[in-house]
Scaffold this motif. Structure first.
Motif, PDB file in Angstrom:
ATOM      1  N   ARG A  76      66.840  55.049  11.783  1.00 29.84           N
ATOM      2  CA  ARG A  76      67.278  54.643  10.451  1.00 29.84           C
ATOM      3  C   ARG A  76      67.014  53.160  10.205  1.00 29.84           C
ATOM      4  O   ARG A  76      66.529  52.762   9.158  1.00 29.84           O
ATOM      5  CB  ARG A  76      68.757  54.969  10.287  1.00 29.84           C
ATOM      6  CG  ARG A  76      69.288  54.698   8.925  1.00 29.84           C
ATOM      7  CD  ARG A  76      70.767  55.095   8.855  1.00 29.84           C
ATOM      8  NE  ARG A  76      71.208  54.993   7.499  1.00 29.84           N
ATOM      9  CZ  ARG A  76      71.765  55.962   6.809  1.00 29.84           C
ATOM     10  NH1 ARG A  76      71.980  57.122   7.366  1.00 29.84           N
ATOM     11  NH2 ARG A  76      72.142  55.770   5.573  1.00 29.84           N
ATOM     12  N   ARG A  77      67.329  52.323  11.201  1.00 34.54           N
ATOM     13  CA  ARG A  77      67.098  50.887  11.068  1.00 34.54           C
ATOM     14  C   ARG A  77      65.603  50.591  11.038  1.00 34.54           C
ATOM     15  O   ARG A  77      65.140  49.729  10.294  1.00 34.54           O
ATOM     16  CB  ARG A  77      67.774  50.133  12.224  1.00 34.54           C
ATOM     17  CG  ARG A  77      67.614  48.641  12.139  1.00 34.54           C
ATOM     18  CD  ARG A  77      68.361  48.084  10.932  1.00 34.54           C
ATOM     19  NE  ARG A  77      68.175  46.644  10.868  1.00 34.54           N
ATOM     20  CZ  ARG A  77      68.041  45.973   9.744  1.00 34.54           C
ATOM     21  NH1 ARG A  77      68.097  46.588   8.579  1.00 34.54           N
ATOM     22  NH2 ARG A  77      67.870  44.676   9.766  1.00 34.54           N
ATOM     23  N   LEU A  78      64.835  51.292  11.845  1.00 38.95           N
ATOM     24  CA  LEU A  78      63.384  51.105  11.866  1.00 38.95           C
ATOM     25  C   LEU A  78      62.777  51.424  10.502  1.00 38.95           C
ATOM     26  O   LEU A  78      61.969  50.651   9.989  1.00 38.95           O
ATOM     27  CB  LEU A  78      62.745  51.973  12.953  1.00 38.95           C
ATOM     28  CG  LEU A  78      61.218  51.960  13.003  1.00 38.95           C
ATOM     29  CD1 LEU A  78      60.683  50.552  13.227  1.00 38.95           C
ATOM     30  CD2 LEU A  78      60.731  52.914  14.091  1.00 38.95           C
ATOM     31  N   THR A  79      63.182  52.537   9.900  1.00 37.09           N
ATOM     32  CA  THR A  79      62.622  52.880   8.590  1.00 37.09           C
ATOM     33  C   THR A  79      63.035  51.856   7.532  1.00 37.09           C
ATOM     34  O   THR A  79      62.240  51.520   6.658  1.00 37.09           O
ATOM     35  CB  THR A  79      63.027  54.302   8.141  1.00 37.09           C
ATOM     36  OG1 THR A  79      64.446  54.415   8.117  1.00 37.09           O
ATOM     37  CG2 THR A  79      62.424  55.350   9.047  1.00 37.09           C
ATOM     38  N   ALA A  80      64.246  51.329   7.627  1.00 38.99           N
ATOM     39  CA  ALA A  80      64.684  50.299   6.683  1.00 38.99           C
ATOM     40  C   ALA A  80      63.853  49.031   6.852  1.00 38.99           C
ATOM     41  O   ALA A  80      63.413  48.424   5.861  1.00 38.99           O
ATOM     42  CB  ALA A  80      66.171  49.990   6.879  1.00 38.99           C
ATOM     43  N   LEU A  81      63.619  48.627   8.090  1.00 38.49           N
ATOM     44  CA  LEU A  81      62.799  47.441   8.335  1.00 38.49           C
ATOM     45  C   LEU A  81      61.360  47.658   7.869  1.00 38.49           C
ATOM     46  O   LEU A  81      60.754  46.763   7.277  1.00 38.49           O
ATOM     47  CB  LEU A  81      62.826  47.065   9.817  1.00 38.49           C
ATOM     48  CG  LEU A  81      64.143  46.488  10.330  1.00 38.49           C
ATOM     49  CD1 LEU A  81      64.099  46.341  11.844  1.00 38.49           C
ATOM     50  CD2 LEU A  81      64.449  45.166   9.667  1.00 38.49           C
ATOM     51  N   MET A  82      60.813  48.829   8.131  1.00 36.75           N
ATOM     52  CA  MET A  82      59.449  49.137   7.680  1.00 36.75           C
ATOM     53  C   MET A  82      59.363  49.035   6.164  1.00 36.75           C
ATOM     54  O   MET A  82      58.429  48.437   5.623  1.00 36.75           O
ATOM     55  CB  MET A  82      59.036  50.552   8.139  1.00 36.75           C
ATOM     56  CG  MET A  82      58.870  50.703   9.634  1.00 36.75           C
ATOM     57  SD  MET A  82      57.439  49.855  10.294  1.00 36.75           S
ATOM     58  CE  MET A  82      56.132  50.908   9.699  1.00 36.75           C
ATOM     59  N   HIS A  83      60.346  49.584   5.468  1.00 33.79           N
ATOM     60  CA  HIS A  83      60.364  49.521   4.008  1.00 33.79           C
ATOM     61  C   HIS A  83      60.432  48.073   3.530  1.00 33.79           C
ATOM     62  O   HIS A  83      59.669  47.657   2.659  1.00 33.79           O
ATOM     63  CB  HIS A  83      61.548  50.309   3.451  1.00 33.79           C
ATOM     64  CG  HIS A  83      61.743  50.121   1.985  1.00 33.79           C
ATOM     65  ND1 HIS A  83      60.922  50.713   1.048  1.00 33.79           N
ATOM     66  CD2 HIS A  83      62.630  49.366   1.287  1.00 33.79           C
ATOM     67  CE1 HIS A  83      61.307  50.337  -0.165  1.00 33.79           C
ATOM     68  NE2 HIS A  83      62.343  49.519  -0.038  1.00 33.79           N
ATOM     69  N   ASN A  84      61.345  47.294   4.119  1.00 34.26           N
ATOM     70  CA  ASN A  84      61.496  45.894   3.711  1.00 34.26           C
ATOM     71  C   ASN A  84      60.213  45.102   3.940  1.00 34.26           C
ATOM     72  O   ASN A  84      59.825  44.282   3.104  1.00 34.26           O
ATOM     73  CB  ASN A  84      62.650  45.233   4.470  1.00 34.26           C
ATOM     74  CG  ASN A  84      63.999  45.790   4.066  1.00 34.26           C
ATOM     75  OD1 ASN A  84      64.131  46.434   3.024  1.00 34.26           O
ATOM     76  ND2 ASN A  84      64.989  45.566   4.892  1.00 34.26           N
ATOM     77  N   ILE A  85      59.554  45.342   5.047  1.00 34.26           N
ATOM     78  CA  ILE A  85      58.310  44.636   5.361  1.00 34.26           C
ATOM     79  C   ILE A  85      57.225  45.020   4.367  1.00 34.26           C
ATOM     80  O   ILE A  85      56.488  44.167   3.872  1.00 34.26           O
ATOM     81  CB  ILE A  85      57.883  44.918   6.816  1.00 34.26           C
ATOM     82  CG1 ILE A  85      58.867  44.233   7.768  1.00 34.26           C
ATOM     83  CG2 ILE A  85      56.448  44.480   7.069  1.00 34.26           C
ATOM     84  CD1 ILE A  85      58.761  44.700   9.204  1.00 34.26           C
ATOM     85  N   ARG A  86      57.120  46.310   4.039  1.00 34.32           N
ATOM     86  CA  ARG A  86      56.127  46.750   3.041  1.00 34.32           C
ATOM     87  C   ARG A  86      56.378  46.085   1.693  1.00 34.32           C
ATOM     88  O   ARG A  86      55.441  45.633   1.035  1.00 34.32           O
ATOM     89  CB  ARG A  86      56.170  48.272   2.884  1.00 34.32           C
ATOM     90  CG  ARG A  86      55.490  49.026   3.969  1.00 34.32           C
ATOM     91  CD  ARG A  86      55.405  50.518   3.603  1.00 34.32           C
ATOM     92  NE  ARG A  86      55.515  51.312   4.791  1.00 34.32           N
ATOM     93  CZ  ARG A  86      56.587  52.010   5.161  1.00 34.32           C
ATOM     94  NH1 ARG A  86      57.662  52.050   4.414  1.00 34.32           N
ATOM     95  NH2 ARG A  86      56.586  52.712   6.282  1.00 34.32           N
ATOM     96  N   VAL A  87      57.633  46.029   1.274  1.00 38.23           N
ATOM     97  CA  VAL A  87      57.986  45.403  -0.010  1.00 38.23           C
ATOM     98  C   VAL A  87      57.610  43.920   0.012  1.00 38.23           C
ATOM     99  O   VAL A  87      57.024  43.409  -0.946  1.00 38.23           O
ATOM    100  CB  VAL A  87      59.487  45.602  -0.322  1.00 38.23           C
ATOM    101  CG1 VAL A  87      59.936  44.722  -1.474  1.00 38.23           C
ATOM    102  CG2 VAL A  87      59.774  47.072  -0.623  1.00 38.23           C
ATOM    103  N   GLN A  88      57.933  43.229   1.100  1.00 39.43           N
ATOM    104  CA  GLN A  88      57.584  41.810   1.211  1.00 39.43           C
ATOM    105  C   GLN A  88      56.081  41.601   1.154  1.00 39.43           C
ATOM    106  O   GLN A  88      55.598  40.686   0.480  1.00 39.43           O
ATOM    107  CB  GLN A  88      58.134  41.231   2.519  1.00 39.43           C
ATOM    108  CG  GLN A  88      59.626  41.120   2.557  1.00 39.43           C
ATOM    109  CD  GLN A  88      60.149  40.795   3.948  1.00 39.43           C
ATOM    110  OE1 GLN A  88      59.394  40.719   4.918  1.00 39.43           O
ATOM    111  NE2 GLN A  88      61.454  40.613   4.056  1.00 39.43           N
ATOM    112  N   GLU A  89      55.338  42.441   1.852  1.00 38.94           N
ATOM    113  CA  GLU A  89      53.876  42.321   1.850  1.00 38.94           C
ATOM    114  C   GLU A  89      53.303  42.594   0.464  1.00 38.94           C
ATOM    115  O   GLU A  89      52.376  41.911   0.027  1.00 38.94           O
ATOM    116  CB  GLU A  89      53.265  43.261   2.882  1.00 38.94           C
ATOM    117  CG  GLU A  89      53.521  42.815   4.306  1.00 38.94           C
ATOM    118  CD  GLU A  89      53.033  43.801   5.352  1.00 38.94           C
ATOM    119  OE1 GLU A  89      52.641  44.942   4.991  1.00 38.94           O
ATOM    120  OE2 GLU A  89      53.047  43.438   6.532  1.00 38.94           O
TER     121      GLU A  89
END
Length: 111
Positions: A76-89
């Motif tokens: 769950r935390r990994l998917t949240a971090l992946m999403h946040n990183i994609r949004v930032q990029e």
């Protein structure tokens, strides 16, 4: 009125030390940076190898990747971090794109 500069320095130094101890804005576990650096490979493992995010997180945890509280990273935390990183990029790409293209105002001024 005069002030005691030595006392002021000591007071400011103590405030600065408290600020540095605050977790706000500090790297807590390094998980975000690890994921950011390896995002494409993690997405490839998920997409092409069929690994679930929970399985990938378990593999990361086995190598010592933790969440901010020191617990092993979860799917769950990994998917949240992946999403946040994609949004930032994406934001960065849009910002760079808008900075490199001429604005509509200039085009209308030249007409």
């Amino acid at each position: 009125m005069s002030i005691d500069l030595e006392r002021l320095r000591d007071y400011v130094k103590s405030l600065k030390a408290e600020r540095q101890d605050s977790p706000i804005g500090k790297v807590k576990s390094g998980a975000t940076e690890i994921i950011r650096k390896n995002r494409q490979e993690l997405e490839r493992m998920h997409r092409e190898d069929g690994a679930t995010w929970t399985e990938i997180a378990a593999g990361l945890a086995a190598q010592g990747v933790t969440q901010g509280d020191g617990e092993p990273i979860t799917g769950r935390r990994l998917t949240a971090l992946m999403h946040n990183i994609r949004v930032q990029e994406e934001r960065l790409r849009n910002k760079q794109k808008s900075a490199s293209s001429p604005s509509d105002d200039r085009a209308s001024d030249e007409s």
